[in-house]
Motif scaffolding. Structure first.
Motif, short mmCIF file in Angstrom:
data_model
loop_
_atom_site.label_atom_id
_atom_site.label_comp_id
_atom_site.label_asym_id
_atom_site.label_seq_id
_atom_site.Cartn_x
_atom_site.Cartn_y
_atom_site.Cartn_z
N CYS A 21 0.79 -1.23 0.00
CA CYS A 21 0.00 0.00 0.00
C CYS A 21 0.82 1.27 0.00
O CYS A 21 0.27 2.35 -0.26
N GLY A 22 2.14 1.19 0.27
CA GLY A 22 2.93 2.42 0.26
C GLY A 22 4.41 2.14 0.42
O GLY A 22 4.81 1.07 0.87
N HIS A 23 5.21 3.13 0.03
CA HIS A 23 6.67 2.99 0.19
C HIS A 23 7.12 3.51 1.54
O HIS A 23 6.36 4.22 2.22
N GLY A 24 8.34 3.18 1.90
CA GLY A 24 8.85 3.53 3.22
C GLY A 24 9.80 4.72 3.23
O GLY A 24 10.56 4.88 4.19
N ASN A 25 9.73 5.57 2.21
CA ASN A 25 10.69 6.68 2.13
C ASN A 25 10.65 7.60 3.35
O ASN A 25 11.65 8.21 3.70
N PHE A 26 9.48 7.70 3.99
CA PHE A 26 9.37 8.57 5.15
C PHE A 26 9.48 7.78 6.46
O PHE A 26 9.18 8.30 7.53
N ASP A 27 9.87 6.53 6.34
CA ASP A 27 9.90 5.66 7.52
C ASP A 27 11.27 5.05 7.76
O ASP A 27 11.39 4.01 8.39
N MET A 28 12.31 5.69 7.23
CA MET A 28 13.63 5.10 7.33
C MET A 28 14.10 5.01 8.79
O MET A 28 14.84 4.09 9.15
N ALA A 29 13.64 5.94 9.62
CA ALA A 29 14.04 5.89 11.03
C ALA A 29 13.52 4.61 11.69
O ALA A 29 14.17 4.05 12.58
N ALA A 30 12.37 4.13 11.23
CA ALA A 30 11.82 2.89 11.78
C ALA A 30 12.70 1.71 11.40
O ALA A 30 12.98 0.83 12.22
N TYR A 31 13.16 1.69 10.16
CA TYR A 31 14.06 0.62 9.73
C TYR A 31 15.38 0.68 10.50
O TYR A 31 15.95 -0.33 10.88
#
Lengths: 454, 454
Positions: free
Chosen positions: B413-423
């Motif tokens: 449903c979506g990319h993780g470009n704004f979630d890199m801190a979670a990775y």
């Protein structure tokens, strides 16, 4: 409204890259050995690049087959869409037709995987286990991390300390694809240790990071180095962009009068424009190709055409290029991918021969164009991409003034998802413009003792 | 390798949304007035939603035309690609065939614009000048900011203070599309001022942000409120995803045995699965639909089916839903879009009738699946999307164990470009798992004094 996007199927992904070298009326001058200042052959590159890429670097073949495995990997995001910019046209109230090729759909968010994938592939073919590289803002590093991961190879990236600390998300993206990322200067190399001994708090530079990556790459038979622009084989790989765009423009029943792309080292611009320049060279078409560079790093519009080093420290062969001098330090604009002192040799020769044009834009003008684009077309562009938009807007406005319709095509080379802080700086009035004086350029060029070109 | 992506042309964008309400064997129970506890009609929604959307909310029509202007706006990113996950299949060594629909190609990076665009459109049709909404991590807020911008409307977003301070990039994205964004609680509303009077340092919550947005929306004739999931009309709009996927699976010559999507309020899951459930209801097919929810917010797998409020504060009508209780505060997992206490009424009824399934996954398991996906398929998923991947991986592994091939389709449903801190948190071992006890759920449910359902 007719179609907004012109799409291709996977079967229509081009099977060959276009090598403009075969068609150039004047071939580029040879690279020189920095010590002897005599021409060097491709073998000089063997310690750092695999033979598959070196052959492409010097090839005179017009068409070079894209290996099946590379085409398969391209399918993760290719073919990329070509858009008709109805929203932007309307906002500009221009009679021009504006199209853009959108490369931001790649997993790394830019056109860089177009060359990262074949570079990883050719290295893999020759048994290379690990590829080392440098990265500034992180676009190239993340593209190579992605490509190495997909070919099950190691990737080690030296990231300029300033970006490593200030732009951590690109680093995390590389980590997610399994790459190891070091802040540069590092203690892992002699080059890094030397710099740190002088300045323990060095913010680093691309030049230093290149030195570190090459130093480690040549220490092992099973590791090589990779570069994300400038070199002939990199430009070659990027022609997949223009090859697709040509097919898509044909489907749209149109042909551009003007093609435009941002200019850093040349691969972005070459990728879109070379397949259209082929129509000029082969069929006598008159398509204008405009390279859009930052006014703060204007090698094409204000630099000189002479031999210079590809890196800051002076380790590479001497290349015949438009340059601001390899010691030139560009202002810290947000379009980090365009902060490079020189232009690739093929593009330099084409400019010298008046076969292409160049235009410089100020940073604020680029962000203004980028925000207009985001608000009319919906996609937020990378700061690098804003340079191409700025040129396209100028040309469309000229059409309006002159009351004529032209067809304009530009490369929207990447999205701005990792550049929101730059937009925030723009909106809050914190973006400044560095006005580059003639004296600053003269001073950088005066330091050069590299061979001039008649 | 055969085709990796199955693409559609713009002409193939579906012309109708599918309204599963028409085909449900048991229709959802009516919403109740919280004061009188008697059924309310659609007119109760008129102060906050335009009639065009309210009609869809209660419609029994099986097919609802997608307005031409909405289809035109969808063309910015639709049709979205459907991928065959060859890389993931190989890594899992499974006989299963795995496909995924990729919604991360939208400018906002997720499926949310699928409903933001029609919501903006119907508001615009009725003369609304401004839409207000709340947002947690920012996915919904940025989708609505994008859509309002494209329809030349104002957008005002109340963003939970914790996210506003900690995740500034989504805020900047909204600003770039011209939206104004306030940290919530704010001093702009009575609700906000009341909270701030008690706790000047309140980190905010979705419940508070909803209250603030609604409070301002109802103060003017020309402004309305918008919600990004849960409601029937939102689920309806998202069926564009499954309608396209159905066409694409047909082109691939395949039909899924199992469809899977992440579950927050229901629109992501409904969007992909309802058009396939139609084949069950209409044609007697036996396609399994699995909703993937976080183990820390397991309304479908551990909640109760009863009337509850849609918001935390208790301002909305009472809805018949699977719920953990409207006072339930989910652990601060990175999949912010799934941190919602209840499930939309349609999905709840379908689960009650055993027409769909649900499965809960722990956060670490989801990131493990997401990283496997990123390293085999190349795309870095949003943390929400990782839940669907986790279920798909389980089903593929089951196929391997049982030695049978099934066809699995999930919604990326979506990319993780704004979630890199979670990775980054995941890789550095900082991601913790909140083990939700039965006592915690019991305690939340014990507080409920809303009507039960026989």
């Amino acid at each position: 409204m007719s179609e907004k996007k012109i799409l291709l199927t996977e079967k229509e992904i081009p099977e060959k890259w276009y090598n403009i070298m075969a068609d150039m009326p004047n071939k580029p001058l040879p690279p020189l050995n920095p010590a002897t200042r005599t021409p060097i052959g491709p073998e000089a590159l063997a310690p750092i690049f695999p033979m598959g890429l070196i052959q492409q670097e010097v090839s005179a073949e017009k068409w070079i087959d894209i290996p099946e495995q590379v085409r398969d990997m391209y399918k993760i995001y290719r073919p990329t869409p070509l858009f008709r910019a109805y929203g932007l046209e309307k906002a500009l109230d221009t009679p021009a037709k504006i199209y853009y090729k959108y490369e931001g759909v790649s997993p790394a968010g830019s056109h860089k995987p177009n060359t990262a994938i074949p570079q990883a592939y050719y290295n893999k073919q020759e048994g290379v286990k690990k590829i080392l590289t440098e990265t500034g803002a992180g676009q190239w590093g993340s593209a190579l991390a992605f490509a190495c991961n997909m070919f099950d190879m190691e990737c080690e990236v030296f990231m300029v300390r300033l970006s490593y600390d200030g732009k951590p998300y690109r680093k995390m993206m590389m980590n997610t694809w399994g790459a190891s990322v070091h802040a540069s200067p590092s203690k892992l190399t002699q080059a890094g240790r030397t710099i740190l001994a002088k300045d323990p708090n060095s913010p680093g530079s691309l030049g230093i990071a290149i030195s570190e990556a090459i130093e480690l790459a040549v220490q092992s038979e099973s590791s090589k180095y990779a570069l994300g622009s400038v070199l002939n084989h990199v430009l070659l790989h990027q022609t997949i962009v223009g090859q697709e765009a040509l097919l898509q423009m044909e489907k749209a029943g149109d042909l551009p009068d003007i093609v435009i792309a941002p200019f850093g080292g040349g691969s972005n611009f070459a990728g879109l424009s070379f397949p259209f320049l082929r129509l000029n060279l082969d069929e006598g078409k008159k398509i204008r190709a405009i390279a859009s560079e930052p006014a703060s790093c204007p090698k094409l519009t204000r630099g000189v055409f002479r031999y210079d080093f590809g890196d800051t420290i002076g380790m590479t062969p001497l290349l015949p290029m438009y340059t601001l001098g390899h010691n030139f330090i560009p202002a810290p604009i947000h379009a980090g991918g365009l902060r490079y002192h020189g232009a690739g040799v093929i593009v330099s020769q084409l400019l010298k021969d008046n076969l292409i044009e160049a235009r410089a834009h100020h940073q604020l003008e680029c962000f203004e164009a980028g925000v207009l684009f985001a608000r009319t077309e919906g996609i937020i562009p990378a700061p690098e991409a804003n340079h191409g938009i700025a040129t396209a807007v100028q040309e469309a406005q000229k059409c309006k003034e002159e009351g004529i319709s032209k067809t304009i095509l530009f490369n929207l080379c990447g999205h701005g998802n990792f550049d929101m802080a730059a937009y925030d700086a723009y909106f809050s009035g914190k973006l400044s413009e560095h006005e580059l004086t003639t004296a600053e350029i003269d001073s950088s060029l005066a330091e050069l003792d590299t061979p001039t070109i008649a």
